[in-house]
Design a protein around this motif. Sequence first.
Motif, PDB file in Angstrom:
ATOM      1  N   ILE A  14       0.062 -15.571  -6.594  1.00  0.00           N
ATOM      2  CA  ILE A  14      -0.420 -15.099  -7.897  1.00  0.00           C
ATOM      3  C   ILE A  14      -0.582 -16.272  -8.863  1.00  0.00           C
ATOM      4  O   ILE A  14      -1.564 -16.342  -9.616  1.00  0.00           O
ATOM      5  CB  ILE A  14       0.548 -14.044  -8.462  1.00  0.00           C
ATOM      6  CG1 ILE A  14       0.484 -12.771  -7.606  1.00  0.00           C
ATOM      7  CG2 ILE A  14       0.208 -13.725  -9.917  1.00  0.00           C
ATOM      8  CD1 ILE A  14       1.588 -11.773  -7.907  1.00  0.00           C
ATOM      9  N   LYS A  17      -3.721 -18.121  -7.913  1.00  0.00           N
ATOM     10  CA  LYS A  17      -4.901 -17.334  -8.256  1.00  0.00           C
ATOM     11  C   LYS A  17      -5.179 -17.364  -9.756  1.00  0.00           C
ATOM     12  O   LYS A  17      -6.325 -17.602 -10.190  1.00  0.00           O
ATOM     13  CB  LYS A  17      -4.699 -15.891  -7.793  1.00  0.00           C
ATOM     14  CG  LYS A  17      -5.836 -14.943  -8.122  1.00  0.00           C
ATOM     15  CD  LYS A  17      -7.022 -15.148  -7.240  1.00  0.00           C
ATOM     16  CE  LYS A  17      -8.044 -14.034  -7.448  1.00  0.00           C
ATOM     17  NZ  LYS A  17      -9.227 -14.177  -6.586  1.00  0.00           N
ATOM     18  N   LEU A  18      -4.155 -17.153 -10.561  1.00  0.00           N
ATOM     19  CA  LEU A  18      -4.335 -17.167 -12.017  1.00  0.00           C
ATOM     20  C   LEU A  18      -4.733 -18.559 -12.513  1.00  0.00           C
ATOM     21  O   LEU A  18      -5.549 -18.685 -13.426  1.00  0.00           O
ATOM     22  CB  LEU A  18      -3.050 -16.699 -12.704  1.00  0.00           C
ATOM     23  CG  LEU A  18      -2.724 -15.215 -12.578  1.00  0.00           C
ATOM     24  CD1 LEU A  18      -1.373 -14.917 -13.211  1.00  0.00           C
ATOM     25  CD2 LEU A  18      -3.814 -14.364 -13.222  1.00  0.00           C
ATOM     26  N   TYR A 252      -5.914  -9.460 -10.073  1.00  0.00           N
ATOM     27  CA  TYR A 252      -5.687 -10.568 -11.006  1.00  0.00           C
ATOM     28  C   TYR A 252      -6.984 -11.254 -11.401  1.00  0.00           C
ATOM     29  O   TYR A 252      -7.010 -12.049 -12.344  1.00  0.00           O
ATOM     30  CB  TYR A 252      -4.706 -11.571 -10.393  1.00  0.00           C
ATOM     31  CG  TYR A 252      -3.316 -11.001 -10.245  1.00  0.00           C
ATOM     32  CD1 TYR A 252      -2.419 -11.022 -11.305  1.00  0.00           C
ATOM     33  CD2 TYR A 252      -2.913 -10.404  -9.054  1.00  0.00           C
ATOM     34  CE1 TYR A 252      -1.144 -10.476 -11.188  1.00  0.00           C
ATOM     35  CE2 TYR A 252      -1.645  -9.848  -8.923  1.00  0.00           C
ATOM     36  CZ  TYR A 252      -0.770  -9.888  -9.987  1.00  0.00           C
ATOM     37  OH  TYR A 252       0.484  -9.327  -9.873  1.00  0.00           O
ATOM     38  N   ALA A 255      -8.032 -11.079 -15.047  1.00  0.00           N
ATOM     39  CA  ALA A 255      -7.451 -11.931 -16.092  1.00  0.00           C
ATOM     40  C   ALA A 255      -8.501 -12.859 -16.671  1.00  0.00           C
ATOM     41  O   ALA A 255      -8.326 -13.382 -17.786  1.00  0.00           O
ATOM     42  CB  ALA A 255      -6.290 -12.745 -15.513  1.00  0.00           C
TER      43      ALA A 255
END
Length: 312
Positions: A14, A17-18, A252, A255
Amino acid sequence: MATSLTSHRPALAITLKLSAICLFSIMSALIKATADDVPPGEAVFFRSFFAIPVILVWIAARGELRSGLVAQRPIVHFWRGLIGTSAMGLTFSGLGLLPLPEVTAIGYATPILTLILAAVMLGERIRMIRLSAVAIGLVGVLIMLWPRLGGTTSGQGAATLGAFLILGATSLRALVQIHIRKMVETERTSAIVFYFSATAAGLALLTMPFGWVVPRGETLALLILAGLIGGGAQILVTSSYRFGPASMLAPYEYASMLFAILIGYVWFKEVPTLIMLSGAALVIAGNILVIWREHQLGLERSRARAVSDPKA
């Protein structure tokens, strides 16, 4: 050894990815900031060419500099590069005409359009839940485009053109997704990433007769930085899938809207409209419905394998 490279580490996946999404948003802002000074084809060249050194360092660090760049079917890399470069060029053109959050929101239609193309080109069946997701997503796209339709003033006309450029880019990105589904059967990820940037840089050079300029110092620095950041973002998003499944990471992606709104407001004084946010919410809802359905199908397939496997 191999299992450690593909281990399930959700927090790391995560985070990667962010981080990639944030970098892609910054890269888009850098390209937008140079849109008045350089043509889209030239921006595509800088974005692609200066990503190559970053990608090569990454491939070397993985010990794949020799084996990782072997292309089993060079022609499929060319077609992926041609379609992807066209999508990038349309996106960069649209960035100069539309607010950053709106560009980001229209881009959310890619998974919905991918479903449609998969049904048409690959013969995949779209059942009721997926069909509902497509319908919801398309309604959201129409809501976002509606204020741009029928613009008569020069400013509104430019925004209308920008919206359709981004929609065209989104359609081409969906086509790229279909193409990559077939590529991964024979091609390494490192080769796909490298040859896309190399092909895009080469194709972008073909636009040189159509008005390239010598960028001034600040613009040149922004373009080079966009390429370096884009290359880094590609590596981060690719690495994230080594530590977590796509179904877990897909939500995600949204975002990027938060990053786009923040960067658009701070850098370009852009404020998203309620209509645009409403349309984006519907598109996101459609995509989440697809993600949920894919998760359910994955569970059903796992249960079916467990029943059919005598060792289970």
